[in-house]
Design a protein around this motif. Structure first.
Motif, short mmCIF file in Angstrom:
data_model
loop_
_atom_site.label_atom_id
_atom_site.label_comp_id
_atom_site.label_asym_id
_atom_site.label_seq_id
_atom_site.Cartn_x
_atom_site.Cartn_y
_atom_site.Cartn_z
N GLY A 146 -4.98 -4.62 9.20
CA GLY A 146 -4.45 -6.11 9.43
C GLY A 146 -4.19 -6.62 7.91
O GLY A 146 -3.28 -7.70 7.87
N ALA A 147 -4.90 -6.62 6.90
CA ALA A 147 -4.73 -7.18 5.67
C ALA A 147 -3.31 -6.74 5.37
O ALA A 147 -2.66 -7.67 4.36
N ILE A 148 -2.92 -5.57 5.34
CA ILE A 148 -1.66 -5.07 4.96
C ILE A 148 -0.41 -5.90 5.70
O ILE A 148 0.50 -6.42 5.43
N ALA A 149 -0.60 -5.73 7.18
CA ALA A 149 0.29 -6.71 7.89
C ALA A 149 0.23 -8.14 7.51
O ALA A 149 1.45 -8.58 7.61
N TYR A 150 -0.75 -8.67 7.21
CA TYR A 150 -0.82 -10.28 6.92
C TYR A 150 -0.18 -10.35 5.18
O TYR A 150 -0.07 -11.44 5.35
N GLN A 151 -0.30 -9.30 5.00
CA GLN A 151 0.13 -9.47 3.37
C GLN A 151 -1.02 -10.14 2.63
O GLN A 151 -0.42 -11.13 1.90
N LEU A 152 -2.30 -9.80 2.78
CA LEU A 152 -3.25 -10.65 2.09
C LEU A 152 -3.05 -10.71 0.43
O LEU A 152 -3.03 -9.62 0.15
N PRO A 153 -3.12 -11.92 -0.13
CA PRO A 153 -2.95 -12.17 -1.35
C PRO A 153 -4.33 -11.17 -2.02
O PRO A 153 -5.31 -11.24 -1.65
N THR A 154 -3.74 -10.57 -3.02
CA THR A 154 -5.05 -9.72 -3.73
C THR A 154 -6.32 -10.46 -4.10
O THR A 154 -7.30 -9.86 -4.14
N GLU A 155 -5.88 -11.75 -4.49
CA GLU A 155 -7.24 -12.40 -4.92
C GLU A 155 -8.01 -12.63 -3.78
O GLU A 155 -9.39 -13.13 -4.13
N LYS A 156 -7.75 -12.68 -2.79
CA LYS A 156 -8.44 -12.93 -1.26
C LYS A 156 -9.32 -11.69 -0.94
O LYS A 156 -10.00 -11.87 -0.10
#
Length: 161
Positions: A146-156
């Motif tokens: 999910g984090a990959i699909a959302y493109q979660l910012p690395t700082e989050k």
């Protein structure tokens, strides 16, 4: 490109192959196009990947699977650090995520490799975190996807994981 490491060359060529695979269709690209796209000479591509498109594609998939799933446990990292590396790599190679879902349940050789790599990764996570249940391990992996699909910012990452 001669000053780059073997892994850098592999990454550039694999990125080009996967990009062309998505953009032009299954094996509808040439190794000359891969050479131009990656900035790697054809002779170096032949040396590392062979002269056949199918074998180059298979090699690209194998490299990417080993890189992202860390199947050979080449590097040991925390879950947060692993996700940070994956998110940065996916930004450089966005085609990978599309192909992952297209191939994962496709029934072909790549799908089988992906399923096997996933299974090995989940087993390894269970060994690294023996206090977690199988469902908790699966929940972490699904959260990573999910984090990959959302493109979660690395700082989050630290806030979410």
């Amino acid at each position: 490109m001669s000053t780059q490491s073997k892994e850098d060359i592999y990454f550039a060529v694999c990125n080009a192959i996967l990009k062309m695979e998505v953009a032009q269709g299954h094996l509808q690209w040439t190794l000359s196009e891969i050479s131009r796209e990656s900035g790697v000479t054809r002779s170096l591509i032949y040396y590392y990947f062979g002269k056949e498109k199918e074998s180059a594609l298979q090699e690209a998939y194998k490299f990417v699977i080993a890189h992202f799933f860390n199947v050979e446990r080449v590097k040991t990292t925390s879950l947060q650090e692993r996700l940070k590396i994956i998110l940065m790599d996916i930004r450089k190679m966005p085609f990978l995520f599309v192909l992952f879902f297209l191939e994962k349940n496709g029934g072909g050789e790549v799908g089988k490799l992906l399923q096997q790599a996933e299974k090995m990764m989940l087993l390894t996570m269970k060994q690294e975190f023996p206090d977690l249940s199988d469902d908790q391990i699966l929940a972490i992996y699904l959260k990573e996807l999910g984090a990959i699909a959302y493109q979660l910012p690395t700082e989050k990452i630290k806030d979410v994981f």
